[in-house]
Design a protein around this motif. Structure first.
Motif, PDB file in Angstrom:
ATOM      1  N   LEU A  56      70.020  32.685 -14.808  1.00  0.00           N
ATOM      2  CA  LEU A  56      70.386  32.264 -13.456  1.00  0.00           C
ATOM      3  C   LEU A  56      70.245  30.755 -13.404  1.00  0.00           C
ATOM      4  O   LEU A  56      69.146  30.226 -13.587  1.00  0.00           O
ATOM      5  CB  LEU A  56      69.479  32.903 -12.407  1.00  0.00           C
ATOM      6  CG  LEU A  56      69.620  32.353 -10.974  1.00  0.00           C
ATOM      7  CD1 LEU A  56      71.028  32.602 -10.430  1.00  0.00           C
ATOM      8  CD2 LEU A  56      68.574  32.959 -10.044  1.00  0.00           C
ATOM      9  N   ILE A  90      65.453  31.708 -15.730  1.00  0.00           N
ATOM     10  CA  ILE A  90      65.912  30.959 -14.555  1.00  0.00           C
ATOM     11  C   ILE A  90      65.905  29.484 -14.923  1.00  0.00           C
ATOM     12  O   ILE A  90      64.871  28.943 -15.340  1.00  0.00           O
ATOM     13  CB  ILE A  90      65.009  31.206 -13.338  1.00  0.00           C
ATOM     14  CG1 ILE A  90      64.956  32.700 -13.003  1.00  0.00           C
ATOM     15  CG2 ILE A  90      65.507  30.402 -12.137  1.00  0.00           C
ATOM     16  CD1 ILE A  90      63.944  33.048 -11.914  1.00  0.00           C
ATOM     17  N   GLY A 286      79.256  33.223  -9.898  1.00  0.00           N
ATOM     18  CA  GLY A 286      78.352  32.597  -8.944  1.00  0.00           C
ATOM     19  C   GLY A 286      79.118  31.941  -7.826  1.00  0.00           C
ATOM     20  O   GLY A 286      80.303  32.203  -7.624  1.00  0.00           O
ATOM     21  N   HIS A 351      68.856  34.150  -3.911  1.00  0.00           N
ATOM     22  CA  HIS A 351      68.354  34.112  -5.287  1.00  0.00           C
ATOM     23  C   HIS A 351      67.967  35.512  -5.759  1.00  0.00           C
ATOM     24  O   HIS A 351      68.274  35.903  -6.892  1.00  0.00           O
ATOM     25  CB  HIS A 351      67.129  33.193  -5.374  1.00  0.00           C
ATOM     26  CG  HIS A 351      67.443  31.742  -5.229  1.00  0.00           C
ATOM     27  ND1 HIS A 351      66.561  30.836  -4.654  1.00  0.00           N
ATOM     28  CD2 HIS A 351      68.540  31.013  -5.586  1.00  0.00           C
ATOM     29  CE1 HIS A 351      67.103  29.633  -4.662  1.00  0.00           C
ATOM     30  NE2 HIS A 351      68.297  29.718  -5.226  1.00  0.00           N
ATOM     31  N   ALA A 354      71.047  37.547  -6.593  1.00  0.00           N
ATOM     32  CA  ALA A 354      71.654  37.109  -7.857  1.00  0.00           C
ATOM     33  C   ALA A 354      70.875  37.655  -9.047  1.00  0.00           C
ATOM     34  O   ALA A 354      71.463  38.105 -10.038  1.00  0.00           O
ATOM     35  CB  ALA A 354      71.736  35.593  -7.902  1.00  0.00           C
ATOM     36  N   LEU A 355      69.542  37.621  -8.961  1.00  0.00           N
ATOM     37  CA  LEU A 355      68.728  38.145 -10.053  1.00  0.00           C
ATOM     38  C   LEU A 355      68.877  39.652 -10.172  1.00  0.00           C
ATOM     39  O   LEU A 355      68.939  40.200 -11.286  1.00  0.00           O
ATOM     40  CB  LEU A 355      67.260  37.762  -9.831  1.00  0.00           C
ATOM     41  CG  LEU A 355      66.919  36.307 -10.150  1.00  0.00           C
ATOM     42  CD1 LEU A 355      65.538  35.938  -9.613  1.00  0.00           C
ATOM     43  CD2 LEU A 355      66.997  36.042 -11.648  1.00  0.00           C
TER      44      LEU A 355
END
Length: 361
Positions: A56, A90, A286, A351, A354-355
């Protein structure tokens, strides 16, 4: 927390990264100092295994005026996010345009809009003729109380004559022929671009799957997130981010521009569209995500003030330059505690999603 200066934001970011035992690297901008005389740098913090196949990527501060809220979102991630799974890392890149974040300007030390700088400079530049129409009223030499109203009236005239897409391409698409103007893409790769390309090569070249969040502020409803997603309609990448953040959220770019009849600008040189080419062996998905602040007219006035404070001649308005500066900064980073709390909460959720999406990918 959102800090009021680049110096304090950077110190907090680095301390939080150390506390997380993140791998930290510093990329110093030589030949320039911050507003308080501080060193300027693009900093990287990596949480997780360096060889993890999934990543990420979270970046902040391409547009300096928007850097402090993005820094706050990255800091919040460092302070609160659990460690990622073993197959995921990350990568946080803090303050892509450190000069702009520190000095409070959209552009960098050379007035380059680094989010219009990711173009192939070997291809001859086709002049953005729409910019020639908007430059005189968006970039006044003297600042007057009616500068914003006159810009709005002239913008309407240009839209009536040439259409919404023409106006927006002039306003925000990017141009490379007026170095004192807004959205100036530069004459070659900027320090930010060169440095970011090195960072991507170092940390993401061996990745198989990369999710990214590119933090900005300005577009969208006050205190809400606005996804300005550049993936093509029908693409696998768009379908993927739709499962993370919702299809409606990632397919409403045109609603960012009130009164433009659904038109979009022809953006040139954005990092989000350039990133997949830097890591061709990885699947990439993204979005640019904006922290919503004020209506377009107010955000546009902040951009106009930024340009005037750097290159204008005389302030003939009823407010001081310091008051103009405060108004400009507020356009992208309101001091309202409720706004700041809301955007940090929503950024953390973005966040997380997304993870979670990476884990299922």
């Amino acid at each position: 927390m959102i800090y009021e200066s680049y110096k304090d934001a950077r110190a907090a970011f680095l301390q939080a990264a150390r506390d997380r035992s993140a791998a930290i690297s510093e990329h110093t901008l030589s030949g320039a100092k911050g507003r308080e005389g501080e060193v300027l740098a693009m900093d990287v913090a990596v949480i997780g295994e360096s060889a993890a196949p999934k990543a990420l990527l979270v970046v902040s501060g391409e547009h300096g005026l928007e850097g402090l809220p993005g820094s706050g979102a990255q800091l919040d991630l460092l302070l609160r996010m659990p460690d990622p799974p073993r197959d995921t890392k990350i990568v946080l890149v803090h303050a892509l345009n450190p000069w702009g974040v520190s000095h409070g300007s959209r552009g960098n030390e050379d007035n380059v809009d680094v989010n219009r700088n990711f173009v192939d400079f070997d291809v001859p530049y086709v002049r953005n003729v729409a910019y020639d129409e908007i430059f005189p009223f968006m970039c006044p030499q003297d600042w007057t109380d009616d500068a914003v109203d006159r810009a709005a009236a002239n913008g309407k005239r240009v839209q009536d004559e040439h259409g919404g897409a023409f106006l927006l391409t002039g306003m925000t698409g990017g141009q490379r022929h007026e170095p004192t103007g807004t959205n100036y893409g530069g004459s070659g790769p900027s320090w930010t671009r060169r440095t970011l390309e090195q960072i991507v090569a170092q940390h993401l070249a061996s990745s198989e799957k990369v999710a990214f969040v590119d933090w900005h502020s300005g577009f969208g409803a006050y205190g809400e997130l606005f996804h300005l997603c550049t993936h093509a309609e029908g693409s696998e990448a768009l379908d993927r981010v739709a499962t993370w953040w919702g299809r409606e959220a990632v397919t409403r770019n045109a609603t960012a521009f009130q009164g433009a009849g659904g038109a979009l600008p022809n953006w040139q040189g954005m990092f989000a569209t350039f990133l997949p080419g830097l890591i061709p062996n990885a699947a990439v998905a993204g979005s640019v995500i904006e922290f919503g602040t004020f209506p377009n007219t107010e955000v546009r006035s902040a951009i106009m003030i930024d340009r005037f404070l750097r290159f204008g001649r005389e302030n003939r308005s009823s407010v001081s330059r310091d008051e103009l500066r405060s108004r400009m900064l507020s356009g992208f980073a309101p001091v309202d505690p409720a706004w700041r709390s809301a955007i940090l909460t929503r950024a953390f959720e973005a966040h997380q999603k997304a993870l979670e999406g990476l884990a299922a990918w």
